[in-house]
Design an enzyme around this catalytic site. Structure first.
Site, PDB file in Angstrom:
ATOM      1  N   CYS A  42      -2.307  37.600  98.234  1.00 50.56           N
ATOM      2  CA  CYS A  42      -3.014  37.212  97.007  1.00 50.56           C
ATOM      3  C   CYS A  42      -2.595  35.812  96.546  1.00 50.56           C
ATOM      4  O   CYS A  42      -2.968  34.832  97.168  1.00 50.56           O
ATOM      5  CB  CYS A  42      -2.805  38.265  95.921  1.00 50.56           C
ATOM      6  SG  CYS A  42      -4.062  38.188  94.618  1.00 50.56           S
ATOM      7  N   HIS A  94      -5.025  43.104  98.651  1.00 55.24           N
ATOM      8  CA  HIS A  94      -3.731  43.776  98.508  1.00 55.24           C
ATOM      9  C   HIS A  94      -3.588  44.895  99.533  1.00 55.24           C
ATOM     10  O   HIS A  94      -4.049  46.021  99.297  1.00 55.24           O
ATOM     11  CB  HIS A  94      -3.584  44.342  97.094  1.00 55.24           C
ATOM     12  CG  HIS A  94      -3.404  43.292  96.045  1.00 55.24           C
ATOM     13  ND1 HIS A  94      -2.175  42.953  95.529  1.00 55.24           N
ATOM     14  CD2 HIS A  94      -4.310  42.484  95.437  1.00 55.24           C
ATOM     15  CE1 HIS A  94      -2.333  41.987  94.641  1.00 55.24           C
ATOM     16  NE2 HIS A  94      -3.611  41.684  94.565  1.00 55.24           N
ATOM     17  N   GLU A 134      -1.029  46.550 100.222  1.00 51.46           N
ATOM     18  CA  GLU A 134      -0.049  47.548  99.773  1.00 51.46           C
ATOM     19  C   GLU A 134      -0.610  48.475  98.706  1.00 51.46           C
ATOM     20  O   GLU A 134       0.074  49.385  98.240  1.00 51.46           O
ATOM     21  CB  GLU A 134       1.182  46.836  99.214  1.00 51.46           C
ATOM     22  CG  GLU A 134       1.083  46.367  97.780  1.00 51.46           C
ATOM     23  CD  GLU A 134       0.093  45.238  97.539  1.00 51.46           C
ATOM     24  OE1 GLU A 134      -0.296  45.016  96.378  1.00 51.46           O
ATOM     25  OE2 GLU A 134      -0.294  44.564  98.508  1.00 51.46           O
TER      26      GLU A 134
END
Length: 374
Positions: A250, A335, A337
Site C-alpha cells: 500500500c 492488502h 494480509e
C-alpha cells in the site's frame, strides 16, 4: 452516550445528512470516504491508514457481531468518525465483548446512524472525497460550512500513527525489519506465521540504521496520507535498494515507486473495501483483494524507471503492483494480509520468503555490511 442524540453530517459541498449519534458526544471533522466491505468493520475502524477520516460503510447493517479482542488491526483507532445506515445495538456472536456503541464510547469516537449511506456514497463517487463534520442537530449549518471550507487537513498522518520506538516480535526464521508507516497487525501476523524474526522500527529510520540490523529482508507497510509527505522514506529506500530484499504494501508500494522515479496522484474517491478484483499480469489470474488507499502510482511514469508493472485494478485499470527489474524488490497496492475478507493475495508473503532465501544463497551475508545484489 446512553440516550441517542440527534446529529447531522455536513459536507463541505453543502449536503446535510440527519441521523442519531452514537459513541462520544463530541463533534468531529475529517475527510469523508466510503468502504464497500460487507464485514470487517472492526478492522476498518482500527486500521491506521484511516487516520483523520470519517468512514461511510456502504453495507447497511453494522455492529451485528460486535467488537472482540482478536480483530484489532491496531491498539488505538485513528479514525475521526463512522457513518452507518443501521447500527446494531445488541450484537450476537460468541466472540463479542462490546457493542460498537460501547467501543466508541470508551475510545472517545463519534458516529452517526440512520443516514442514507447509498446517497452519501453516490455523492462521494460524483464529487470525490470531501471534508465533512458530524455535529449536533442544532449546530449552525452556515458556520460549519465556513469552517469546513477553510479547514486544512493534516499532512503528518504517518508521524501520528507510526511506532515511537523499536520493538521485536521474535522468530527463528528470516530476520525482517518492518518499517512502520501505520502498520496493520495482519502484516506482523503473516510474517510471524512464517516464523520470521521481526524488528519493528519507526518511519524515520535511515538506511544506515536498517543495514546495521543486518536483516534478510525489509517490509515497508501501509499507512495514511499522501506518499509525497513522507520525504525521508524515499532516501531510505534508495539507500537499501539492492542491498537487501524489499516488500512493500500500500503506502510502502507508493514509496518504492517514488523512490525509483515514478509519480503518484490522488484518486477521485479511492479504493476502500474487501471486494476489489486485481489482475496479476504475470499469471493472467484475477484475485479478489482488500484495499484502502486514496493515492495511486502513475502508470505512464513507470515507463522511465527500472520498475515493471505486475498488477492492475480491473475496476479502473490503475496500477496495483510493481517489481524491480534489477534488484530484489516488489510491492503491491492492495492488502494481501487483510482479514476478514479475501486472502487471495496471501501468496505474496511466500514470495517474499523465497526472495530472501534466494538472496541469502547468492551473496555472502556479512562482508563489510555490503548487501549489493549481483
Amino acid at each position: 452516550m446512553s440516550i441517542k442524540m440527534k446529529k447531522k453530517l455536513i459536507l463541505e459541498t453543502g449536503e446535510i445528512f440527519h441521523g442519531e449519534g452514537f459513541g462520544a458526544e463530541n463533534d468531529t471533522l475529517g475527510e469523508v470516504v466510503f468502504n464497500t466491505g460487507m464485514t470487517g468493520y472492526q478492522e476498518v475502524v482500527s486500521d491506521p491508514s484511516y487516520f483523520g477520516q470519517i468512514i461511510c460503510m456502504t453495507y447497511p447493517l453494522i455492529g451485528n457481531y460486535g467488537i472482540n479482542r482478536d480483530d484489532y488491526e491496531s491498539i488505538e483507532p485513528a479514525i475521526k468518525g463512522l457513518v452507518v445506515k443501521e447500527l446494531c445495538d445488541f450484537p450476537s456472536n460468541f466472540r463479542s465483548q462490546l457493542s460498537v456503541q460501547e467501543f466508541f464510547e470508551k475510545k472517545g469516537l463519534s458516529g452517526i446512524s440512520g443516514v442514507d449511506t447509498r446517497r452519501l456514497t453516490k455523492i462521494l463517487r460524483s464529487s470525490g472525497t470531501v471534508k465533512g463534520k458530524i455535529v449536533n442537530a442544532d449546530a449552525d449549518e452556515q458556520q460549519v460550512l465556513a469552517e469546513l471550507k477553510s479547514a486544512v487537513l493534516p499532512n503528518n498522518q504517518v508521524a501520528a500513527v507510526s511506532t515511537k520506538g523499536t520493538y521485536a516480535s521474535p522468530g527463528r526464521g528470516f530476520k525482517v525489519v518492518l518499517v512502520d508507516f501505520g502498520s496493520k497487525n495482519g502484516i506482523l501476523r503473516e510474517l510471524n506465521r512464517r516464523d520470521c524474526d521481526v524488528t519493528v522500527v519507526g518511519h524515520q529510520i535511515s538506511a544506515e540504521d536498517i543495514l546495521l540490523l543486518a536483516p534478510d529482508g525489509v517490509m515497508l507497510t501501509n499507512g495514511p496520507g499522501n506518499p509525497e509527505d513522507v520525504g525521508t522514506a524515499q532516501e531510505m529506500i534508495r539507500g537499501i535498494l539492492g542491498k537487501v530484499p524489499i516488500f512493500g504494501i500500500c503506502l510502502g508500494h507508493q514509496l518504492i515507486s517514488l523512490a525509483c522515479g515514478a509519480k503518484t496522484f490522488k484518486l477521485k474517491f479511492g479504493h476502500r473495501g474487501g471486494n476489489h478484483p486485481v489482475l496479476d499480469l504475470r499469471t493472467n489470474k484475477v484475485i479478489i483483494t482488500s484495499q484502502n488507499h486514496g493515492y495511486a502510482v502513475d502508470q505512464e511514469s513507470l515507463k522511465t524507471t527500472d520498475l515493471e508493472e505486475t498488477h492492475i485494478a480491473l475496476n479502473d485499470r490503475t496500477n496495483e503492483g510493481v517489481r524491480h527489474k534489477i534488484h530484489p524488490c516488489f510491492s503491491v497496492q492492495y492488502h494481501p494480509e487483510a482479514s476478514p475478507g479475501p486472502e487471495d493475495g496471501n501468496y505474496l508473503f511466500d514470495e517474499f520468503i523465497e526472495m530472501m532465501a534466494e538472496f541469502r544463497n547468492r551473496e555472502p551475508r556479512f562482508e563489510n555490511q555490503d548487501y549489493r545484489y549481483a
